[in-house]
Enzyme design. Sequence first.
Site, PDB file in Angstrom:
ATOM      1  CG  ASP A  35      43.990  43.516  43.241  1.00 48.83           C
ATOM      2  OD1 ASP A  35      44.153  42.643  44.012  1.00 48.83           O
ATOM      3  OD2 ASP A  35      43.608  43.436  42.066  1.00 48.83           O
ATOM      4  CG  ASP A  61      42.825  38.768  46.071  1.00 51.05           C
ATOM      5  OD1 ASP A  61      42.668  38.027  47.097  1.00 51.05           O
ATOM      6  OD2 ASP A  61      42.065  38.824  45.115  1.00 51.05           O
TER       7      ASP A  61
END
Length: 560
Positions: free
Chosen positions: A376, A397
């Site tokens: 992230d 991600d």
Amino acid sequence: MSQKLMFLFTLACLSSLPSPFISAQIPAIGNATSPSNICRFAPDPSYCRSVLPNQPGDIYSYGRLSLRRSLSRARRFISMIDAELDRKGKVAAKSTVGALEDCKFLASLTMDYLLSSSQTADSTKTLSLSRAEDVHTFLSAAITNEQTCLEGLKSTASENGLSGDLFNDTKLYGVSLALFSKGWVPRRQRSRPIWQPQARFKKFFGFRNGKLPLKMTERARAVYNTVTRRKLLQSDADAVQVSDIVTVIQNGTGNFTTINAAIAAAPNKTDGSNGYFLIYVTAGLYEEYVEVPKNKRYVMMIGDGINQTVITGNRSVVDGWTTFNSATFILSGPNFIGVNITIRNTAGPTKGQAVALRSGGDLSVFYSCSFEAYQDTLYTHSLRQFYRECDVYGTVDFIFGNAAVVLQNCNLYPRQPRKGQSNEVTAQGRTDPNQNTGTAIHGCTIRPADDLATSNYTVKTYLGRPWKEYSRTVVMQTYIDGFLEPSGWNAWSGDFALSTLYYAEYNNTGPGSDTTNRVTWPGYHVINATDASNFTVTNFLVGEGWIGQTGVPFVGGLIA
């Protein structure tokens, strides 16, 4: 295919284009009609019918009513959050309090967005493309804020009845968004060519020199020349106006020694008519958690270069922070420009979600910056964002969120994750088919970071996976190295979102760009130039005006 699945697939297809292209008009849009007719294109038609009066009206009267009710619900939810914080603030775990505080912050932003949207809708039935895009963006962000709040509460087991209200509020905001997008958003007449190879301000730039054409007073110019140790070139009519300049120098010889102190000195709620407030941050390692709040508008922050001006932190979910508040740098103020800065989160691959930059600043631009973390890294949370010639390093991600965002001429570096993890470059979070959001990767390079390239164990790397039901990501005219999995994209969980997402590739190059063995999901597409042009700066961000005024180079259309 079941009737429900067919309906969802139809919505996904209708919503595969950015907002100006999805405004399929309801018949007799300006005439009185029934709620059933008006609600046909809402994500949840039955809920839509339940909140509209059972009497004839046109889409404008229904839309205004829905917006007023949305605003009332937002006020109510803020009161509920305040009461919950009063009850739990001194006894609950750090993560629980953090999630509630995140919700309060997000709810205040949502109030701003809904109030502005309601005032605009009340004033007229006809909007320019840019003004319609503003409101469409605000309503999309309101839904994103609700979803972010709900995720934070769920992750800390602190829902306590709030989730039901959040769920219903989100559905109501979805009705407001659907009615606005069908009633007020004009059909766009595309007047620009698909191919647009020339970047604005090209004469000012070599690749990656991070210079902007600036115009400022003699006093400000003298400060700039001194701190940068180079003479600012004479500006011309295309130059970017600077209203004032302050310097951040760690040895105390500038105006400030910390970045946050310099941000605090910026004027509040400026309209930008006098130019940008320039904060020049000299080389150094700045161990502080930087925040540009929503009232600090038209701030320009320039550093001495990538790996020279470095802002660093190490907050993570494992250490009790919410993902939303784990960021080293938090941007909420609109019209921000960041240049020649590195932002890091050094929590490491074992600490879970740990954000470097969280951006919810509308019309924000980053040029020649580096964002470095693991899971992230770059949280493109909401609103409209543009990244040019930036580096992004991460693992799981590592570009995620629900903004309308274009990354152009950037370097994306998957790195070595914790053993057993895979890398996903993106995890886009669109939850409503009417949101004008998505991630466009345009003219970039995707190759392994050094640690991944020399890893002693196998790591699977993908272009992305669907964080939410209507996840939308397009990779186009990008170089993809050979380390990418042939399937290209990864599932989130089972068949979740595989029919409703929109993932697309166009004219990519490199050994990882072969689409022969890509996933065969209903939502995956290999697209042509006409479809790809919908996700360019000009069409997806309506960006020629607001990016053009920053002096940052960009290509509006596809690259020749």
